[in-house]
Scaffold this active site. Structure first.
Site, PDB file in Angstrom:
ATOM      1  CG  HIS A 230      -1.676   1.231   1.473  1.00 24.13           C
ATOM      2  ND1 HIS A 230      -2.986   1.386   1.102  1.00 24.13           N
ATOM      3  CD2 HIS A 230      -1.307   2.396   2.037  1.00 24.13           C
ATOM      4  CE1 HIS A 230      -3.388   2.596   1.429  1.00 24.13           C
ATOM      5  NE2 HIS A 230      -2.388   3.234   2.011  1.00 24.13           N
ATOM      6  CD  GLU A 231       2.119   3.405   3.693  1.00 25.17           C
ATOM      7  OE1 GLU A 231       2.345   4.473   3.121  1.00 25.17           O
ATOM      8  OE2 GLU A 231       1.112   3.229   4.406  1.00 25.17           O
TER       9      GLU A 231
ATOM     10  CD  GLU B  14      -4.686   6.608   2.388  1.00 26.10           C
ATOM     11  OE1 GLU B  14      -4.446   5.411   2.597  1.00 26.10           O
ATOM     12  OE2 GLU B  14      -3.818   7.492   2.424  1.00 26.10           O
TER      13      GLU B  14
ATOM     14  CG  HIS C  32       0.365   6.182  -0.689  1.00 27.93           C
ATOM     15  ND1 HIS C  32      -0.745   6.789  -1.204  1.00 27.93           N
ATOM     16  CD2 HIS C  32      -0.003   5.680   0.517  1.00 27.93           C
ATOM     17  CE1 HIS C  32      -1.750   6.661  -0.349  1.00 27.93           C
ATOM     18  NE2 HIS C  32      -1.330   5.982   0.698  1.00 27.93           N
TER      19      HIS C  32
END
Lengths: 184, 403
Positions: B144-145, B226, B148
């Site tokens: 997920h990070e 997100e 980003h």
């Protein structure tokens, strides 16, 4: 006036073709670059295996066959210099033998308490993961360029500039695809 | 994947322009209202403040952020498992360089990514996260990070955040100036009263509305990012359940992240300032509701591609328009997920282990995953407050409820 309009159309068309061509080149470079990624990880695995065999030898004297199988599979994987499909096959054999080595190692509590072995096990299983993620990225890249080469209208450009279809790095033998069964 | 990046860049440019217009309009009208004829000067000041803040956050933003979170950099030997997971995910995301890894010594499980581009990427996780999550879940969080990072969210949120900050700052300064000097000026302006009055009204309206609008835009973008990072994580790991159960664990944790502030909250994977209730709080929240994110991930079923996420998103939220940009979706094929239970577990031992684990769970044994790969299991009757891992000696604290 008509000439001007014609000029605009020609320039726009040229820009469009240029963009498409650059897209094809970009996709091809992506495939090459991601193959390089896989290569790095495969080499790393080859380098780690002698250390593993060395660390395990003392504990697993009785499992000579398993150890030999790993060493042999590694030798063969290093020697194969053919295309993607051949290398994939050799590397898959190596994965298989490693897996059985770790399965056998479970039966040796002393070995499982050995820090060195645990560190190597983490390194190797992570390298396995890295190989499969690099393969995933590579296969995505291959699919992207193959789609472009086959689909209209980029296929015209691809065939006139001789872009080749790329090969997938295939997943193991059919038996390995099956989910493990849980028996009570 | 670069289609997604490109779609992001286009959208980013549009929104930055909209906010810039808002910012300069505010600067101009404020100055004009305070001192007729000074509009150009106000414009100039607004521009200077904005450029200054942008430069600082572009070059120093990540280090300021890391310092605020009290994160410290670690090397591979400090935590090989975390490093390996980061390396695995950066390969899956196709990042050009391995991100730097930071640890925050806090018990609350959370994580964030920063760095203006993939060459300068940083991921930071809390010690609590490493203690709470198993490897699959950790992988989901890191994915997920890095999502980003790969989608250029960090840079984008920074740009928009600076814009918002400048607008809020200007409105604040303007408000003070009106309060202290407004009365004196109004008496002195006799001629051209009507035009001046209109400017004054516009300035006041802008002063009140601009910060609100800017914040709403910022928050809407933040929430959308997100979702997109979740979609990317599912695609990188091909295992949406990993992230889903990580989110579950993180949101169930009662520990508070003390280093988080309102300014840094949007960067974390789960809002560290507490979960907002649905409804009114929705618009003012930096993150989508965790329960919704989990439901979307769980309902992806056997798919793990951007398209699968988009479909799941529409199914769960009931919104007609998905979250993945159209251009990216057009080239995004379906991807099949690794089915739970299938990953690399071929050996008989692995099967036996899974079965016995099931039996332990039925007897209400507590499982604690150790960073070295061992899973500690102990009976419900165990009364100790901590337990040491037999392999690596790490001491795990046990929640009183579990003991």
């Amino acid at each position: 006036m008509i000439f001007l309009a014609f000029l605009v159309v020609v320039v726009l068309a040229a820009l469009w073709v240029m963009g498409m061509y650059n897209g094809l080149v970009r996709s091809r470079n992506e495939v090459r670059n991601s193959w390089g990624q896989i290569d790095v990880q495969l080499k790393r695995r080859h380098d780690l295996i002698p250390n593993l065999v060395e660390a395990v030898k003392g504990y697993m004297g009785h499992e000579r066959n398993t150890l030999e199988a790993v060493t042999k599979a590694r030798q063969q994987a290093i020697q194969v210099t053919g295309d993607v499909a051949e290398r994939a096959k050799a590397e898959n054999v190596l994965s298989q033998t490693l897996r059985s080595l770790f399965a056998v190692a479970e039966a040796y509590p002393d070995l499982k308490a050995n820090q060195n072995f645990l560190a190597l096990q983490e390194e190797l299983s992570s390298t396995e993961n890295k190989i499969s993620f690099a393969r995933q990225y590579y296969n995505d890249a291959v699919m992207r360029i193959n789609n472009k080469i086959q689909m209209f209208p980029s296929n015209i450009l691809a065939s006139s500039f001789n872009f080749q279809m790329e090969k997938f790095f295939e997943v193991e033998a059919a038996a390995e695809r099956q989910a493990p069964q849980v028996k009570f | 994947m670069w289609e997604l990046v490109r779609a992001n860049q286009r959208r980013a440019a549009t929104l930055v322009v909209v906010m810039a217009v808002l910012l300069f309009l505010l600067g101009y009208t404020l100055a004009e209202a305070l001192a007729p004829g000074a509009g150009a000067g106000g414009l100039f000041i607004a521009f200077l403040v904005w450029i200054g803040l942008t430069l600082v956050s572009y070059f120093k933003g990540d280090s300021i952020f890391l310092a605020l979170a009290r994160a410290r950099r670690i090397e591979k030997k400090d935590n090989p498992v975390l490093f390996n997971v980061v390396e695995e995910m950066s390969i899956a995301a196709g990042l050009p360089k391995l991100p730097e890894v930071y640890i925050i010594d806090e018990a609350a499980p959370n994580a964030f990514a920063t760095g203006r581009d993939p060459q300068h990427a940083v991921v930071a996780v809390t010690a609590g996260l490493l203690e709470t999550l198993n490897r699959d879940e950790l992988q989901g969080v890191i994915a997920h990070e890095l999502g980003h990072v790969a989608n250029r969210d960090v840079l984008y949120m920074m740009m928009v955040g600076v814009m918002m900050g400048t607008i809020v700052l200007l409105a604040d300064i303007g408000g003070r100036a009106f309060f202290w000097g407004g009365g004196r000026r109004r008496t002195s302006s006799r001629s051209g009263g009507q035009a001046q009055l209109i400017i004054l009204i516009v300035a006041i309206v802008l002063m009140i509305l601009a910060p609100l609008v800017a914040q709403l835009i910022y928050l809407a973008i933040s929430r959308r990012r997100e979702y997109l990072a979740d979609a990317s994580a599912a695609m990188y790991t091909r295992y949406p359940d990993g992230l889903a159960s990580a989110l579950e664990k993180i949101s169930h944790s009662t520990a508070k992240l003390t280093v988080a502030t309102r300014a840094t909250a949007p960067m974390y994977i789960v809002n560290p300032l507490g979960v907002s209730q649905r409804g009114l709080a929705d618009l003012s929240s930096t993150h989508p509701p965790v329960s919704e994110r989990i439901r979307i991930l769980r309902s992806m079923g056997a798919g793990a591609g951007l398209r699968n996420y988009d479909e799941a998103f529409r199914r769960v939220t009931g919104r007609p328009v998905g979250v993945v940009p159209f251009r990216a979706l057009a080239s995004a094929e379906q991807r099949s997920a690794v089915l739970p239970g299938a990953p690399q577990a071929g050996s008989r031992l692995e099967r036996v282990r899974r079965t016995t684990d099931m039996l332990w769970r039925l007897n209400e044994y507590t499982f604690v995953a150790c960073a070295c790969g061992t899973t500690l299991k102990f009976p419900p009757a165990y009364v100790g407050r901590e337990i040491a891992c037999p392999h690596c000696g790490t001491v795990h604290r046990i929640q009183p409820t579990a003991a």
